[in-house]
Design a protein around this motif. Structure first.
Motif, PDB file in Angstrom:
ATOM      1  N   THR A  51      34.672  -6.266 -17.543  1.00  0.00           N
ATOM      2  CA  THR A  51      33.864  -5.166 -17.034  1.00  0.00           C
ATOM      3  C   THR A  51      34.753  -4.236 -16.241  1.00  0.00           C
ATOM      4  OG1 THR A  51      31.995  -4.547 -15.630  1.00  0.00           O
ATOM      5  CG2 THR A  51      33.218  -6.495 -14.970  1.00  0.00           C
ATOM      6  N   VAL A  52      34.416  -2.978 -16.223  1.00  0.00           N
ATOM      7  CA  VAL A  52      35.269  -2.012 -15.548  1.00  0.00           C
ATOM      8  C   VAL A  52      34.618  -1.406 -14.314  1.00  0.00           C
ATOM      9  CG1 VAL A  52      36.506  -1.401 -17.638  1.00  0.00           C
ATOM     10  CG2 VAL A  52      34.426  -0.169 -17.072  1.00  0.00           C
ATOM     11  N   GLY A  53      33.379  -1.785 -14.006  1.00  0.00           N
ATOM     12  CA  GLY A  53      32.783  -1.061 -12.901  1.00  0.00           C
ATOM     13  C   GLY A  53      31.740  -1.781 -12.105  1.00  0.00           C
ATOM     14  N   ARG A  54      31.602  -3.092 -12.211  1.00  0.00           N
ATOM     15  CA  ARG A  54      30.494  -3.761 -11.555  1.00  0.00           C
ATOM     16  C   ARG A  54      30.733  -4.023 -10.074  1.00  0.00           C
ATOM     17  NH1 ARG A  54      27.065  -6.240 -15.287  1.00  0.00           N
ATOM     18  NH2 ARG A  54      26.801  -4.765 -16.988  1.00  0.00           N
ATOM     19  N   LEU A  55      32.009  -3.965  -9.614  1.00  0.00           N
ATOM     20  CA  LEU A  55      32.295  -4.383  -8.245  1.00  0.00           C
ATOM     21  C   LEU A  55      32.717  -3.229  -7.344  1.00  0.00           C
ATOM     22  CD1 LEU A  55      34.122  -7.776  -8.870  1.00  0.00           C
ATOM     23  CD2 LEU A  55      31.714  -7.331  -8.475  1.00  0.00           C
ATOM     24  N   ALA A  56      32.136  -2.084  -7.548  1.00  0.00           N
ATOM     25  CA  ALA A  56      32.432  -0.973  -6.655  1.00  0.00           C
ATOM     26  C   ALA A  56      32.015  -1.332  -5.235  1.00  0.00           C
ATOM     27  CB  ALA A  56      31.682   0.274  -7.120  1.00  0.00           C
ATOM     28  N   PRO A  62      36.278   8.201  -3.577  1.00  0.00           N
ATOM     29  CA  PRO A  62      35.416   8.874  -4.558  1.00  0.00           C
ATOM     30  C   PRO A  62      36.007   8.916  -5.966  1.00  0.00           C
ATOM     31  CG  PRO A  62      35.450  10.089  -2.497  1.00  0.00           C
ATOM     32  CD  PRO A  62      36.469   9.009  -2.352  1.00  0.00           C
ATOM     33  N   ALA A  63      37.326   9.095  -6.089  1.00  0.00           N
ATOM     34  CA  ALA A  63      37.941   9.168  -7.414  1.00  0.00           C
ATOM     35  C   ALA A  63      37.842   7.824  -8.137  1.00  0.00           C
ATOM     36  CB  ALA A  63      39.400   9.607  -7.296  1.00  0.00           C
ATOM     37  N   ARG A  68      35.235   4.254 -12.155  1.00  0.00           N
ATOM     38  CA  ARG A  68      34.476   3.059 -12.508  1.00  0.00           C
ATOM     39  C   ARG A  68      33.194   3.429 -13.253  1.00  0.00           C
ATOM     40  NH1 ARG A  68      36.460  -1.459 -10.339  1.00  0.00           N
ATOM     41  NH2 ARG A  68      37.702  -1.348  -8.423  1.00  0.00           N
ATOM     42  N   GLN A  69      32.508   4.423 -12.751  1.00  0.00           N
ATOM     43  CA  GLN A  69      31.258   4.828 -13.394  1.00  0.00           C
ATOM     44  C   GLN A  69      31.510   5.386 -14.795  1.00  0.00           C
ATOM     45  OE1 GLN A  69      29.831   7.469 -10.337  1.00  0.00           O
ATOM     46  NE2 GLN A  69      28.786   5.813  -9.214  1.00  0.00           N
ATOM     47  N   THR A 125      39.829  -2.263 -20.727  1.00  0.00           N
ATOM     48  CA  THR A 125      40.701  -2.893 -19.742  1.00  0.00           C
ATOM     49  C   THR A 125      41.060  -1.874 -18.675  1.00  0.00           C
ATOM     50  OG1 THR A 125      42.743  -2.320 -20.892  1.00  0.00           O
ATOM     51  CG2 THR A 125      41.672  -4.366 -21.539  1.00  0.00           C
ATOM     52  N   GLY A 126      40.990  -2.294 -17.432  1.00  0.00           N
ATOM     53  CA  GLY A 126      41.327  -1.388 -16.345  1.00  0.00           C
ATOM     54  C   GLY A 126      40.324  -0.261 -16.199  1.00  0.00           C
ATOM     55  N   LEU A 127      40.773   0.802 -15.584  1.00  0.00           N
ATOM     56  CA  LEU A 127      39.941   1.984 -15.369  1.00  0.00           C
ATOM     57  C   LEU A 127      40.485   3.139 -16.188  1.00  0.00           C
ATOM     58  CD1 LEU A 127      39.491   1.890 -11.480  1.00  0.00           C
ATOM     59  CD2 LEU A 127      37.904   1.065 -13.231  1.00  0.00           C
ATOM     60  N   PRO A 128      39.636   4.074 -16.615  1.00  0.00           N
ATOM     61  CA  PRO A 128      40.139   5.259 -17.294  1.00  0.00           C
ATOM     62  C   PRO A 128      41.052   6.063 -16.367  1.00  0.00           C
ATOM     63  CG  PRO A 128      37.725   5.327 -17.100  1.00  0.00           C
ATOM     64  CD  PRO A 128      38.186   4.080 -16.435  1.00  0.00           C
TER      65      PRO A 128
END
Length: 433
Positions: A51-56, A62-63, A68-69, A125-128
């Motif tokens: 997953t790339v965004g569940r643990l914000a 902000p970036a 993540r979103q 994988t990772g973040l964009p």
């Protein structure tokens, strides 16, 4: 018989390793002239899906939060595309992409459907990250896991860079890159139109220009698979042997190209316990295909998925494949005997040690053919003395369990390896005449 097996201790074309290991390596070869990307920060859910965004958290700037979103929205688009691919919905497969990307995606979709893809699981994988010089584009590497023909296979992974642009808050796929990783290189379905034939034990693919070869190749591959199944040292034979028949252009591009000139075919590990076999259409006769298919499919059946430890046992790995490839031909009719005589002669380029038998990539044809021949004769001698079953036990001890030749020889044959080594070499000299 010559091939270019990729399977030495650090194989030249290895399958991608586990995702946690892949995160610490540089992907996308500098030698290919692509930007270097290091993957970081992949998180896993309980079911193993990245997953790339569940643990914000509140610590995210902000970036990072925006990335993540965006990553979550990209993952959703990839899931929609995967569902469309598996469901045979080409329009749905293309719907997540910008029109400029459609031609390449259409070809990829058709090739995967021709291969009867049964699993297609995208794992970002990772973040964009933003693309240098293109502030409106984002890039993320995706680990795709796939199966062909067999629904329940262990999937083969491939890491592919993707580029995206947001349109009205929705990520749109702009481009899909080729997987030019160190481990394996570009898969045929990424870059070529494919026509495919499927049998009970094999799947054979080639380009439309060579479509007429498919029926004969499938028959030959199925016959070779029956032989190769007997060399499944690790237990169960492959669920399907995957064979790709390459024309001249494809030979230079599939799996990275760059093979030694003497290579007629090769087997490359692609992960999930699978090897994919490539045959060079140029100059391959109909009878030569029979021998080469038995040889290469035996590699796919006999080798461990992590490759094998170094060139010192090349003679054993290639010898058993040559033994299978010979198809029961009497030793005196083995086609490589003349080349064996050549390298056994003074000045022939071999020092008489089996652990130094592997030819260099730029070796002349005489040296290459002689090396394969000596490997075959060494294995043939061990079979004649101890039988096929004990030879396979010896192979497993050395190649799979990574025992030394000395320990494996005593364990399996009850004899010291030094003596057996000299017997094998003497047998080669005698057989070559």
């Amino acid at each position: 018989m010559t091939d270019g097996l990729d399977g030495w201790d650090e194989p030249r074309r290895r399958r991608p390793g586990p995702l946690w290991a892949a995160l610490g390596v540089v992907l996308l070869l500098l030698t290919c002239g692509l930007p270097v990307v290091v993957l970081v920060g992949v998180l896993h859910e309980a079911n193993g899906r990245p997953t790339v965004g569940r643990l914000a958290t509140s610590a995210d700037d902000p970036a990072t939060l925006a990335a993540r979103q965006l990553g979550e929205r990209i993952a959703a688009q990839l899931d929609r595309q995967a569902t469309a691919l598996l469901g045979g919905d080409r329009a749905g497969f293309l719907a997540v992409a910008e029109p400029a990307a459609h031609p390449a995606l259409t070809r990829r979709y058709a090739a995967l459907r021709a291969l009867r893809v049964t699993v297609w699981r995208p794992e970002p994988t990772g973040l964009p990250t933003t693309v240098p010089g293109r502030p409106d584009e984002w890039r993320i590497v995706v680990r795709f896991q796939y199966c062909v023909v067999v629904p329940g296979c262990r999937p083969s992974p491939v890491l592919i860079g993707t580029r995206w642009r947001e349109v009205a808050g929705t990520p749109r796929l702009v481009a899909v890159e080729e997987s030019r990783s160190v481990e394996t290189g570009t898969r045929p379905w990424e870059v070529s139109e494919l026509v495919v034939a499927v049998g009970p034990r094999t799947v054979v693919a080639t380009t439309p220009a060579l479509r007429g070869k498919l029926p004969g190749l499938l028959r030959q591959a199925e016959a070779a698979a029956q032989v190769a199944d007997g060399y499944a040292v690790g237990g169960t034979p492959p669920d399907r042997y995957r064979v790709f028949y390459a024309g001249r252009a494809e030979w230079l591009s599939w799996y990275g190209g760059g093979r030694p000139q003497w290579t007629g075919g090769y087997a490359v590990a692609v992960g999930g316990g699978h090897y994919e076999v490539v045959l060079n259409a140029d100059g391959l006769s109909a009878t030569g295909a029979d021998d080469l298919l038995r040889h290469e499919l035996t590699h796919a059946a006999s080798l461990p998925e992590r490759g094998y430890p170094g060139t010192s046992i090349w003679w054993l790995v290639e010898g058993i494949a040559e033994y299978a490839g010979a198809g029961g031909t009497p030793v005196g009719r083995y086609e490589g005997l003349a080349k064996v005589r050549g390298i056994l002669a003074p000045g022939g380029g071999w020092n008489g040690r089996l652990d130094d038998l592997a030819p260099a990539g730029d070796a002349p044809a005489q040296r290459v053919g002689g090396s394969y021949g000596v490997g075959y004769l060494a294995v043939r001698h061990l079979v004649d003395r101890f039988g096929e079953q004990r030879l396979l036990e010896f192979f497993r001890a050395v190649v799979h369990d990574r025992r030394t030749l000395e320990k494996a020889s005593v364990q399996v044959f009850g004899e010291l390896w030094a003596g057996l080594h000299d017997e094998c070499v003497a047998y080669a000299r005698s057989a070559a005449g």
